[in-house]
Scaffold this active site. Sequence first.
Site, PDB file in Angstrom:
ATOM      1  N   GLY A 232      19.219 -14.155   4.683  1.00 42.93           N
ATOM      2  CA  GLY A 232      20.124 -12.794   4.468  1.00 42.93           C
ATOM      3  C   GLY A 232      20.730 -12.666   3.251  1.00 42.93           C
TER       4      GLY A 232
ATOM      5  N   GLY B 128      19.617 -12.907   0.059  1.00 41.47           N
ATOM      6  CA  GLY B 128      18.920 -12.469  -1.039  1.00 41.47           C
ATOM      7  C   GLY B 128      18.149 -13.431  -2.029  1.00 41.47           C
ATOM      8  N   SER B 129      17.427 -14.378  -1.034  1.00 41.52           N
ATOM      9  CA  SER B 129      16.741 -15.401  -2.020  1.00 41.52           C
ATOM     10  C   SER B 129      15.573 -14.781  -2.791  1.00 41.52           C
ATOM     11  CB  SER B 129      16.422 -16.680  -1.104  1.00 41.52           C
ATOM     12  OG  SER B 129      15.385 -16.212  -0.275  1.00 41.52           O
TER      13      SER B 129
ATOM     14  N   ASP C 205      20.037  -5.364  -2.754  1.00 42.44           N
ATOM     15  CA  ASP C 205      19.912  -6.891  -3.179  1.00 42.44           C
ATOM     16  C   ASP C 205      19.554  -6.990  -4.585  1.00 42.44           C
ATOM     17  OD1 ASP C 205      20.135  -6.782  -0.190  1.00 42.44           O
ATOM     18  OD2 ASP C 205      18.450  -8.150  -0.116  1.00 42.44           O
TER      19      ASP C 205
HETATM   20  C1  MEV Z   1      18.826  -6.991   3.426  1.00 44.12           C
HETATM   21  O1  MEV Z   1      19.471  -7.892   2.349  1.00 44.12           O
HETATM   22  C2  MEV Z   1      19.270  -5.672   3.446  1.00 44.12           C
HETATM   23  C3  MEV Z   1      18.795  -4.536   4.145  1.00 44.12           C
HETATM   24  O2  MEV Z   1      19.733  -3.516   4.142  1.00 44.12           O
HETATM   25  C4  MEV Z   1      17.388  -3.987   3.650  1.00 44.12           C
HETATM   26  C5  MEV Z   1      17.474  -3.302   2.406  1.00 44.12           C
HETATM   27  O3  MEV Z   1      18.516  -2.897   1.871  1.00 44.12           O
HETATM   28  O4  MEV Z   1      16.406  -3.254   1.588  1.00 44.12           O
HETATM   29  C6  MEV Z   1      18.561  -5.015   5.649  1.00 44.12           C
END
Ligand code: MEV
Length: 326
Positions: free
Chosen positions: A89, A91-92, A137
Site C-alpha cells: 500500500g 506505492g512501490s 500514486d
Molecule cells: C492505491 O494506492 C489507491 C487506490 O485508491 C487505487 C487508485 O487510486 O488507483 C486503492
Amino acid sequence: MVKASAPGKCILFGEHAVVYGQPALACSINQRMTIELEREETFDTWRLDGRTFNPQKHPHIEYIRSQITTEDQDPLHIRIRGTIPKASGLGSSAALSVALCGALQQLRNDPLDQTQASAISHQAEASAQGGRASPLDTATSSFGGFVVLSDTIEDGLDFIETRAMDVDGKTFQWHLHTFEATIPEDVFLVVGNTGVHGSTSAMVEQVATLIREHPERKVELDTIGAIARRGIHALQEGNMEAVGQAMTENHIVLRSLGVSSPDLERLIRAAAPSSLGVKLTGAGGGGCMIALTRRPEETVGAIEMEGGRAFITHFNEPGLKIERLM
Ligand code: MEV
C-alpha cells in the site's frame, strides 16, 4: 549507466473513492525505489536484475519501455533497488514506474520531466489494475510532497494538471494540485506494516463489484470524499487534531466498504491510544496503516508489540530525481 529514484507514498485521505473521482490527499514518504539502466553488453535481449526480461510478468515496465524509446533500440539491463516493501500500500509499483521513466528520460538526454513520468506511469498502473486506477500514486511519486486530487480546480492549492481516464465506461477527470503545508514540528506520521500482501487490483475490483451490485453503497464513496475535503482543509490550516479525526473517520468508512483486514485492525487498535488519528493506507486487504502522532516512539512500539513493522516518516520528501553515480 544512468540512475533515477522516486519515493513511495501514503494516502492520508480518499483511497478507493478517488478512483471514482472523489478528492484525495497523499504525501511522499522517505522510502524510495531506484532504477539503474545500463546498455546490455553480453546478451541481445533486455534483462531485469540479471534475468531475461519477461514482458508478461512485468506489464507496466513493458508499457513504459514502449512509450519512452531510446534512439539506438539496443537492449538494456534494468536494475531495481529500493526499500519500499511490495504490495504494502506504499506505492512501490508506482515508484518503480516513475523511476524507470526518469532513468529512460536521462538515457535519451531529455530533461527530467515529472509530468511525463506521472502521465505514462498512470497509464501503466491503469493497465495493470484492470483499467481502474486514479493518478494519485503515480503523481505523488513523480512530484513528491503533498498531492491533492479533486473533481474541481481548488482555490488555495497550486494546480499542476488535469488527467482523464475512462473507468467502467465513464470518463473521470482528476485535477492534480500540490501545496506547501506547515506541519508542526512535533507531529509525525508512523507507518505500520502488517507484512501481509494486499493486491491493489483485487481490492479495487472488490469495491467495483460492491458498487455494481449495491449502487446505493456509492454514498460511502461520497462520504469519503466529504471527509477528505474536510481533512485537506484542516491540514492547510495546521489543525492537526482535526486532521487526525478525519483520518479515523475515513478509516471507519473504508472498513465498512470491506477493505480493512483483521491484521490492519489489530495494528490500528494498538496505535490509536498514542495517536491523533489512525487509518489503513492504500488499497487495504493487508499492507499498511498510518498514524498521525505526537508520540512517534510510543506509536512505533505499540505497533511492533502487535507484530507489525513500523517506521517514522517525514513529510515533504522529494519526488522523481536523478541519482548521482558513484
Ligand atoms: C492505491 O494506492 C489507491 C487506490 O485508491 C487505487 C487508485 O487510486 O488507483 C486503492
